[in-house]
Design a protein around this motif. Structure first.
Motif: not given
Lengths: 107, 190
Positions: A32-39, A41-42, B40-59
């Motif tokens: 949920t937090r990931l989706l809100s961050r993506m939103e 960002k968009r 923990r908080e910073e690791a969560e931030d990085v984990a989010q960045e990882v999934f955003i990167q995957v979403y953007e560059s999956i192609n």
């Protein structure tokens, strides 16, 4: 001062302290937090584009470019029939003096 | 086959596929980032960045390696970048405080205790993590992937883009360096 045996024991025990470690789990509601961050960002990317366009320098440049393109397009349209006319004049001249043949030897 | 379908669905921007990807890999990505970052908080931030990167560059994912291998690579790159940035900031803060430009109080972070460590090993693992932090990056990554992510030498070699022999060498040198650091620590403890 520690004895050599005790020191070795401590070092080995510390080196092996991660042997039975289990995987740390991501915090709850991670997705949920990931989706809100993506939103966020968009939205911020969109607002950056809008902000850029709203700057006077960029706005005026875009307007000038638009006007220049229009002027070029209008001039192109205006000059097109004239070019066509010139081409047909040349064609009639060639027909009149029999210059349409591909070889000087053909009749 | 299932992974191929997932990748295809991700390339088609299917929301359900992205949700499945995050559900399947969030703990792996978070745990790997936490092993490097120790917060923990910073690791969560990085984990989010990882999934955003995957979403953007999956192609760009060609399928030459497993999806998990690709995710490990992105996670490690991002976590190490994060750590380098943090160290740069810390060094800059030290320099500015020397010249009296920055009045911020520099606080050393508390000892990191990995949440998956057994009760009896908490203290020792905190000492070990401090030592791991001082290892060169290749040795650190190899050691952490094998110890906290339970990866095989072959898997670590695939992730690091190195040979199995190279990974064995990283592990050997990591153990040597850690032994030396721990020896210094326990000798000077008293």
């Amino acid at each position: 001062m520690k004895t050599d045996d005790k020191l070795k024991q401590d070092i080995e025990a510390t080196l092996n302290s991660l042997d039975k470690v289990s995987r740390a789990e991501a915090p709850p509601y991670f997705y949920t937090r990931l989706l809100s961050r993506m939103e966020r960002k968009r939205v911020s990317a969109l607002s950056r584009v809008l902000q850029l366009l709203s700057r006077p320098v960029v706005g005026i440049s875009v307007l000038v470019l638009f006007l220049v393109l229009n002027v070029v397009a209008i001039r192109g349209i205006m000059s097109a029939p004239k070019a066509q006319g010139q081409a047909s004049d040349a064609q009639s001249f060639a027909t009149e003096y029999n210059l349409n043949t591909t070889s000087v030897y053909s009749n | 086959m299932v992974e191929q379908l997932l990748v295809e669905a991700l390339k088609n921007r299917q929301q359900s596929a992205f949700a499945a990807l995050v559900t399947d890999f969030q703990h792996m990505v978070f745990n790997t980032a936490l092993g490097i970052i120790h917060n923990r908080e910073e690791a969560e931030d990085v984990a989010q960045e990882v999934f955003i990167q995957v979403y953007e560059s999956i192609n760009q994912f060609k399928g030459d390696s497993k999806l998990s291998t690709w995710l490990y690579r992105i996670t490690i790159t991002k976590a190490l970048d994060w750590q380098r940035r943090k160290q740069r900031k810390k060094r800059f803060a030290v320099v500015t405080s020397l010249f009296g430009i920055n009045n911020e109080v520099l606080i050393d972070p508390p000892d990191f205790i990995h949440p998956g460590v057994t009760m009896e090993n908490k203290e020792r693992s905190a000492i070990l993590f401090k030592a791991i932090d001082k290892l060169p990056e290749n040795q650190k990554v190899a050691f952490l992937l094998i110890k906290i992510e339970d990866q095989t030498y072959q898997e670590v070699a695939d992730i690091m883009g190195a040979s199995v022999g190279a990974v064995e060498s990283y592990m050997h040198r990591a153990r040597q360096n850690l032994r030396k650091m721990l020896e210094d620590f326990y000798t000077n403890e008293q």
